[in-house]
Design a protein around this motif. Sequence first.
Motif, PDB file in Angstrom:
ATOM      1  N   GLU A 192      32.575  44.134  43.382  1.00 24.72           N
ATOM      2  CA  GLU A 192      32.348  43.930  41.951  1.00 24.72           C
ATOM      3  C   GLU A 192      32.189  45.253  41.209  1.00 24.72           C
ATOM      4  O   GLU A 192      32.725  45.432  40.108  1.00 24.72           O
ATOM      5  CB  GLU A 192      31.098  43.069  41.756  1.00 24.72           C
ATOM      6  CG  GLU A 192      31.254  41.642  42.263  1.00 24.72           C
ATOM      7  CD  GLU A 192      30.025  40.797  41.941  1.00 24.72           C
ATOM      8  OE1 GLU A 192      29.236  41.225  41.083  1.00 24.72           O
ATOM      9  OE2 GLU A 192      29.858  39.737  42.544  1.00 24.72           O
ATOM     10  N   THR A 193      31.465  46.202  41.797  1.00 24.21           N
ATOM     11  CA  THR A 193      31.229  47.475  41.113  1.00 24.21           C
ATOM     12  C   THR A 193      32.514  48.264  40.939  1.00 24.21           C
ATOM     13  O   THR A 193      32.827  48.749  39.843  1.00 24.21           O
ATOM     14  CB  THR A 193      30.215  48.323  41.903  1.00 24.21           C
ATOM     15  OG1 THR A 193      28.998  47.587  42.061  1.00 24.21           O
ATOM     16  CG2 THR A 193      29.926  49.624  41.169  1.00 24.21           C
ATOM     17  N   ALA A 194      33.290  48.385  42.020  1.00 23.64           N
ATOM     18  CA  ALA A 194      34.532  49.157  41.958  1.00 23.64           C
ATOM     19  C   ALA A 194      35.550  48.499  41.028  1.00 23.64           C
ATOM     20  O   ALA A 194      36.197  49.166  40.214  1.00 23.64           O
ATOM     21  CB  ALA A 194      35.120  49.314  43.361  1.00 23.64           C
ATOM     22  N   VAL A 195      35.676  47.191  41.151  1.00 17.73           N
ATOM     23  CA  VAL A 195      36.633  46.473  40.306  1.00 17.73           C
ATOM     24  C   VAL A 195      36.194  46.522  38.848  1.00 17.73           C
ATOM     25  O   VAL A 195      37.017  46.711  37.938  1.00 17.73           O
ATOM     26  CB  VAL A 195      36.783  45.011  40.772  1.00 17.73           C
ATOM     27  CG1 VAL A 195      37.671  44.237  39.809  1.00 17.73           C
ATOM     28  CG2 VAL A 195      37.378  44.963  42.175  1.00 17.73           C
ATOM     29  N   GLY A 196      34.896  46.375  38.606  1.00 17.72           N
ATOM     30  CA  GLY A 196      34.395  46.454  37.245  1.00 17.72           C
ATOM     31  C   GLY A 196      34.620  47.827  36.628  1.00 17.72           C
ATOM     32  O   GLY A 196      34.962  47.941  35.452  1.00 17.72           O
ATOM     33  N   LEU A 197      34.436  48.879  37.426  1.00 19.69           N
ATOM     34  CA  LEU A 197      34.686  50.238  36.945  1.00 19.69           C
ATOM     35  C   LEU A 197      36.145  50.418  36.564  1.00 19.69           C
ATOM     36  O   LEU A 197      36.472  51.007  35.522  1.00 19.69           O
ATOM     37  CB  LEU A 197      34.293  51.254  38.021  1.00 19.69           C
ATOM     38  CG  LEU A 197      34.526  52.729  37.681  1.00 19.69           C
ATOM     39  CD1 LEU A 197      33.642  53.152  36.515  1.00 19.69           C
ATOM     40  CD2 LEU A 197      34.256  53.611  38.905  1.00 19.69           C
ATOM     41  N   PHE A 198      37.040  49.892  37.405  1.00 20.03           N
ATOM     42  CA  PHE A 198      38.469  50.003  37.106  1.00 20.03           C
ATOM     43  C   PHE A 198      38.844  49.170  35.893  1.00 20.03           C
ATOM     44  O   PHE A 198      39.609  49.615  35.016  1.00 20.03           O
ATOM     45  CB  PHE A 198      39.280  49.545  38.319  1.00 20.03           C
ATOM     46  CG  PHE A 198      40.770  49.447  38.057  1.00 20.03           C
ATOM     47  CD1 PHE A 198      41.564  50.576  38.040  1.00 20.03           C
ATOM     48  CD2 PHE A 198      41.366  48.214  37.826  1.00 20.03           C
ATOM     49  CE1 PHE A 198      42.926  50.487  37.785  1.00 20.03           C
ATOM     50  CE2 PHE A 198      42.726  48.115  37.579  1.00 20.03           C
ATOM     51  CZ  PHE A 198      43.503  49.263  37.560  1.00 20.03           C
ATOM     52  N   LEU A 199      38.284  47.967  35.793  1.00 17.05           N
ATOM     53  CA  LEU A 199      38.695  47.022  34.762  1.00 17.05           C
ATOM     54  C   LEU A 199      38.174  47.410  33.388  1.00 17.05           C
ATOM     55  O   LEU A 199      38.895  47.279  32.378  1.00 17.05           O
ATOM     56  CB  LEU A 199      38.193  45.616  35.121  1.00 17.05           C
ATOM     57  CG  LEU A 199      38.667  44.453  34.239  1.00 17.05           C
ATOM     58  CD1 LEU A 199      40.180  44.342  34.278  1.00 17.05           C
ATOM     59  CD2 LEU A 199      38.020  43.152  34.695  1.00 17.05           C
ATOM     60  N   PHE A 200      36.939  47.919  33.327  1.00 18.33           N
ATOM     61  CA  PHE A 200      36.329  48.155  32.027  1.00 18.33           C
ATOM     62  C   PHE A 200      36.251  49.627  31.637  1.00 18.33           C
ATOM     63  O   PHE A 200      35.800  49.933  30.525  1.00 18.33           O
ATOM     64  CB  PHE A 200      34.918  47.544  31.998  1.00 18.33           C
ATOM     65  CG  PHE A 200      34.922  46.051  32.159  1.00 18.33           C
ATOM     66  CD1 PHE A 200      35.341  45.224  31.138  1.00 18.33           C
ATOM     67  CD2 PHE A 200      34.517  45.480  33.361  1.00 18.33           C
ATOM     68  CE1 PHE A 200      35.345  43.844  31.293  1.00 18.33           C
ATOM     69  CE2 PHE A 200      34.525  44.106  33.524  1.00 18.33           C
ATOM     70  CZ  PHE A 200      34.943  43.289  32.489  1.00 18.33           C
ATOM     71  N   PHE A 201      36.669  50.530  32.511  1.00 18.44           N
ATOM     72  CA  PHE A 201      36.645  51.950  32.145  1.00 18.44           C
ATOM     73  C   PHE A 201      37.970  52.644  32.440  1.00 18.44           C
ATOM     74  O   PHE A 201      38.624  53.169  31.532  1.00 18.44           O
ATOM     75  CB  PHE A 201      35.512  52.669  32.880  1.00 18.44           C
ATOM     76  CG  PHE A 201      35.427  54.125  32.531  1.00 18.44           C
ATOM     77  CD1 PHE A 201      34.928  54.528  31.301  1.00 18.44           C
ATOM     78  CD2 PHE A 201      35.855  55.090  33.431  1.00 18.44           C
ATOM     79  CE1 PHE A 201      34.868  55.885  30.962  1.00 18.44           C
ATOM     80  CE2 PHE A 201      35.799  56.437  33.108  1.00 18.44           C
ATOM     81  CZ  PHE A 201      35.297  56.831  31.876  1.00 18.44           C
ATOM     82  N   ILE A 202      38.387  52.641  33.698  1.00 21.78           N
ATOM     83  CA  ILE A 202      39.597  53.381  34.074  1.00 21.78           C
ATOM     84  C   ILE A 202      40.830  52.797  33.410  1.00 21.78           C
ATOM     85  O   ILE A 202      41.645  53.525  32.824  1.00 21.78           O
ATOM     86  CB  ILE A 202      39.755  53.393  35.616  1.00 21.78           C
ATOM     87  CG1 ILE A 202      38.572  54.113  36.262  1.00 21.78           C
ATOM     88  CG2 ILE A 202      41.066  54.060  36.009  1.00 21.78           C
ATOM     89  CD1 ILE A 202      38.620  54.129  37.778  1.00 21.78           C
ATOM     90  N   LEU A 203      40.998  51.481  33.500  1.00 18.87           N
ATOM     91  CA  LEU A 203      42.174  50.835  32.921  1.00 18.87           C
ATOM     92  C   LEU A 203      42.269  51.054  31.404  1.00 18.87           C
ATOM     93  O   LEU A 203      43.343  51.428  30.905  1.00 18.87           O
ATOM     94  CB  LEU A 203      42.160  49.343  33.263  1.00 18.87           C
ATOM     95  CG  LEU A 203      43.418  48.528  32.942  1.00 18.87           C
ATOM     96  CD1 LEU A 203      43.582  47.404  33.956  1.00 18.87           C
ATOM     97  CD2 LEU A 203      43.356  47.935  31.547  1.00 18.87           C
TER      98      LEU A 203
END
Length: 422
Positions: free
Chosen positions: A372-383
């Motif tokens: 959840e943390t890694a995916v959330g970081l990618f989804l709401f910041f990196i992307l």
Amino acid sequence: MFLLMYFILSAPFILANADALSPDDIAACSGYRTLYSIVSSCILTLFACTWTSIHPNIPSPHETTFHVTRRRAGIMLAALVAPELVILWAMRQFFHAGNVVNKFNNELFTGSFQWSRTHGFFAMMGGFMLYYNGKPHHTLTPDELLHFILSGRVDQNQAVEITEDEIEDKSKRDVISKAVLVLQITWFLTQYITRYIEHLAITQLEVGTLAFAVLNLITCCFWWKKPHNVQRPHRVYLKDETTEPQEPCNIKERGDSKEWDTPIYRVFGPFFGMMGGLVDHKDDLKLYYEPLRVPTFLPITNTFNCKRDAKIISLSGLVVMVVFGGLHFFAWFSHFPTHLEQASWRVSTLIITGLPLFVVPCMLLVSIGVAETAVGLFLFFILPVIYFVARIVLLTIMLIDLRSLPSDAYKAVSWIYLIPHL
């Protein structure tokens, strides 16, 4: 027959008055167009698609024209960078306005008078202001307005039985002005399609403008019934003013407002705001609350059961983002001054088209509790950052490539200029 006679009789007049024509009109009649006409047609279309199609909320009675204009200019800049999010914003308001109308009609109106979607939009944009002791106290949200009426604290006839014509009278734009907007976009689309059919070069700026135009035609459909540029709300008065009403969110509760009002939020906040969201309780709105106006990107409370609509909007938004990115593929084989600019355009086009496709699998991973943390970081910041950079690259290339256009980019389709446009 009369239309044909008009063009036949007016042709000699146009030729006889060629000295009164602008240089761009003369160039078009001779089969060519200038760089100025290329840029001006795109700018006017972009202006129509952003400045005139944006429907801001009703400002505070204490705000100056400068503050209102500055806020609208900020929305315009956000729409230029991410026009696909404007559609999400419009869709969210369209569905929620329908839910508000259904709620009011079912619980309040039993006779011939009924609310329309225009009423729903008007209520959402801060159209009802509660007055206390002759002064504006705070803007009523739709659910709060309904509560005041059902509890008998305000008179229903005075509060909400305002006709659609009265609301439209407050609006600063009528059907004609909306038709002019649609006409300008239609003219640009016709010009683009004609140039494509006749195998004439199309600039990257025109390709980008095409993408804006297509999306804004959809936006106009969702906001067609929304009042435009209303400056003053409808006044609502209490039956008994012995006790001062409480605001939905006490301004003193916003002690953490300085913590979230950061430079990062100011840059990316509008984009997340246009994507929208749901909050389960009105107390969760305290970070967004302003007493005398509805914030531009206020999340929607779940009072009117909008979760199903939120899913539809989210999926539709992904489709819109893919379509918007896909329109940039029309310039895949266009002329570019350098290979670097061509490669940058192609990579950025792939990014803004492909990144939305990663959202669904990421949301599925989050829903099942995987990373959840890694995916959330990618989804709401990196992307979002990668998407934002790609959009800036495309906008930059649209402008710098005007320095070196192919010769057939200056060839004009003469009959296009007979169609009325800005």
